[in-house]
Write an enzyme that holds these catalytic residues in place. Sequence first.
Site, PDB file in Angstrom:
ATOM      1  N   TRP A 153       0.820  -1.219   0.000  1.00  0.00           N
ATOM      2  CA  TRP A 153       0.000   0.000   0.000  1.00  0.00           C
ATOM      3  C   TRP A 153       0.849   1.262   0.000  1.00  0.00           C
ATOM      4  O   TRP A 153       0.446   2.284  -0.550  1.00  0.00           O
ATOM      5  CB  TRP A 153      -1.022  -0.022   1.138  1.00  0.00           C
ATOM      6  CG  TRP A 153      -2.007  -1.110   0.891  1.00  0.00           C
ATOM      7  CD1 TRP A 153      -2.089  -2.308   1.550  1.00  0.00           C
ATOM      8  CD2 TRP A 153      -2.981  -1.156  -0.160  1.00  0.00           C
ATOM      9  NE1 TRP A 153      -3.074  -3.088   0.974  1.00  0.00           N
ATOM     10  CE2 TRP A 153      -3.633  -2.417  -0.070  1.00  0.00           C
ATOM     11  CE3 TRP A 153      -3.369  -0.282  -1.172  1.00  0.00           C
ATOM     12  CZ2 TRP A 153      -4.665  -2.799  -0.950  1.00  0.00           C
ATOM     13  CZ3 TRP A 153      -4.384  -0.656  -2.051  1.00  0.00           C
ATOM     14  CH2 TRP A 153      -5.010  -1.901  -1.929  1.00  0.00           C
ATOM     15  N   ASP A 161      -0.977   6.425   6.472  1.00  0.00           N
ATOM     16  CA  ASP A 161      -2.138   5.651   6.066  1.00  0.00           C
ATOM     17  C   ASP A 161      -2.418   4.640   7.185  1.00  0.00           C
ATOM     18  O   ASP A 161      -1.657   3.703   7.395  1.00  0.00           O
ATOM     19  CB  ASP A 161      -1.816   4.942   4.749  1.00  0.00           C
ATOM     20  CG  ASP A 161      -2.929   4.003   4.292  1.00  0.00           C
ATOM     21  OD1 ASP A 161      -3.926   3.848   5.031  1.00  0.00           O
ATOM     22  OD2 ASP A 161      -2.789   3.413   3.199  1.00  0.00           O
ATOM     23  N   LYS A 203     -12.242  -1.470   7.119  1.00  0.00           N
ATOM     24  CA  LYS A 203     -11.519  -2.498   7.871  1.00  0.00           C
ATOM     25  C   LYS A 203     -11.838  -2.402   9.354  1.00  0.00           C
ATOM     26  O   LYS A 203     -12.401  -3.297   9.952  1.00  0.00           O
ATOM     27  CB  LYS A 203     -10.024  -2.376   7.619  1.00  0.00           C
ATOM     28  CG  LYS A 203      -9.693  -2.664   6.167  1.00  0.00           C
ATOM     29  CD  LYS A 203      -8.423  -2.021   5.748  1.00  0.00           C
ATOM     30  CE  LYS A 203      -8.327  -1.953   4.248  1.00  0.00           C
ATOM     31  NZ  LYS A 203      -8.619  -3.206   3.549  1.00  0.00           N
TER      32      LYS A 203
HETATM   33  N1  PMP Z   1      -4.137   1.442   2.327  1.00  0.00           N
HETATM   34  C1  PMP Z   1      -4.225   0.304   3.017  1.00  0.00           C
HETATM   35  C2  PMP Z   1      -3.303   0.066   4.177  1.00  0.00           C
HETATM   36  C3  PMP Z   1      -5.174  -0.656   2.642  1.00  0.00           C
HETATM   37  O1  PMP Z   1      -5.262  -1.809   3.301  1.00  0.00           O
HETATM   38  C4  PMP Z   1      -6.030  -0.399   1.542  1.00  0.00           C
HETATM   39  C5  PMP Z   1      -7.112  -1.354   1.100  1.00  0.00           C
HETATM   40  N2  PMP Z   1      -6.906  -2.661   1.305  1.00  0.00           N
HETATM   41  C6  PMP Z   1      -5.879   0.802   0.861  1.00  0.00           C
HETATM   42  C7  PMP Z   1      -4.931   1.710   1.291  1.00  0.00           C
HETATM   43  C8  PMP Z   1      -6.757   1.143  -0.313  1.00  0.00           C
HETATM   44  O2  PMP Z   1      -7.975   1.485   0.211  1.00  0.00           O
HETATM   45  P1  PMP Z   1      -9.283   1.786  -0.657  1.00  0.00           P
HETATM   46  O3  PMP Z   1      -9.676   0.487  -1.277  1.00  0.00           O
HETATM   47  O4  PMP Z   1     -10.240   2.288   0.372  1.00  0.00           O
HETATM   48  O5  PMP Z   1      -8.937   2.802  -1.653  1.00  0.00           O
END
Ligand code: PMP
Length: 361
Positions: free
Chosen positions: A102, A172, A196
């Site tokens: 991520w 994040d 989450k």
């Molecule tokens: N950052 C992290 C740490 C994630 O786990 C995720 C999704 N699994 C995201 C960003 C992307 O998030 P979104 O699908 O809400 O755009």
Amino acid sequence: MSRAFNFSAGPATLPEPVLVQVQQELLEWQGERASVMEVSHRGKAFVECAAQSEADLRELMGVSDDFAVLFLQGGATTVSALLPMNLAQSGQTGEYLLTGHWGEKALENAKASVNTHVVASDKANAYRNIPAPGDWRRATDSAYFHYTSNETIHGVEFADVPDVGDTPLIADFSSNFLARPVDVNRFGMIYAGAQKNLGPAGITIAVIRKELLGRHQRQLPPIFEWENQLKNDSMFNTPPTFPWYVTGLVLKWMKAEGGTAAFAQRNAEKASLLYRTIDQSGGFYRNEVAASARSSMNVPFMLQDEALDKAFLKESEQAGLMGLKGHRALGGMRASIYNAMPLPGVQALASFMQDFAVRNG
Ligand code: PMP
């Protein structure tokens, strides 16, 4: 009822009392003679619901008036793309510390609108650790320093907030938001998709130091300008009212359960039970993340014999344990044990794992 213990990485399990409340007030909400989905976001009932959720979030996290709390759309992905546009001036650099998938994505999303610089990356080590500060190469003229507090796929989590000096720190927190007390004052910005640890997919929280807003010089479409969202209480356009409402209920539930300190304790207990089960399996299961970087939220683990993966998944589902299939990038299994996963769920998983190992080892 045949609700399983749900170890899905996201969208993920929600607290059962919250789901029951949603069910109870689905047809008629707050005396509105309609559901929350069917009334105006500008009406008194929803405006109050939105304000209360912000107040509860501020209380749970200890967020001062120096920070804006925004409820945004587009997921953490969109926020990662908009943050350089909103927070960097032209010619400045965005620094990225990479500890997994991520962080890489956030970096890619930033490249179109800011100079980027990778401070350090654990990619060569398959993201099994957090690069030591002594190995970081910092940039000059940095607008911000970005990292991922918990890498959902690789199961790598920062136990502490990294020290980046005076540079605004951006994190994040999508997969460990409100999982433990965090000193917000150390940050320029914290963001998290709700799906989450917080609520349904469709809403994204951003906590931003107000003085960082409006500094950029470029012209942005007004809808992408976070200062506008702040001025409009996150209602510059129609917000995702239903996910916002459910998120508000989860925040209330968290307060009633004792807040982030209580969840930190529970989460540590759940995670240590699971890692103990893996480490004491005599190699039947393995997790290769460095002990100090192991996530308390997402626990990836491999079976020694991959050929058993299918049987593990099938039998775990039959035992009422769902969502254990690992991310395709790593294979194997992953147990996501967010705030809403009760200890009995993790105990059931640990027992199943021990039993499966005995039968197949
Ligand atoms: N950052 C992290 C740490 C994630 O786990 C995720 C999704 N699994 C995201 C960003 C992307 O998030 P979104 O699908 O809400 O755009």
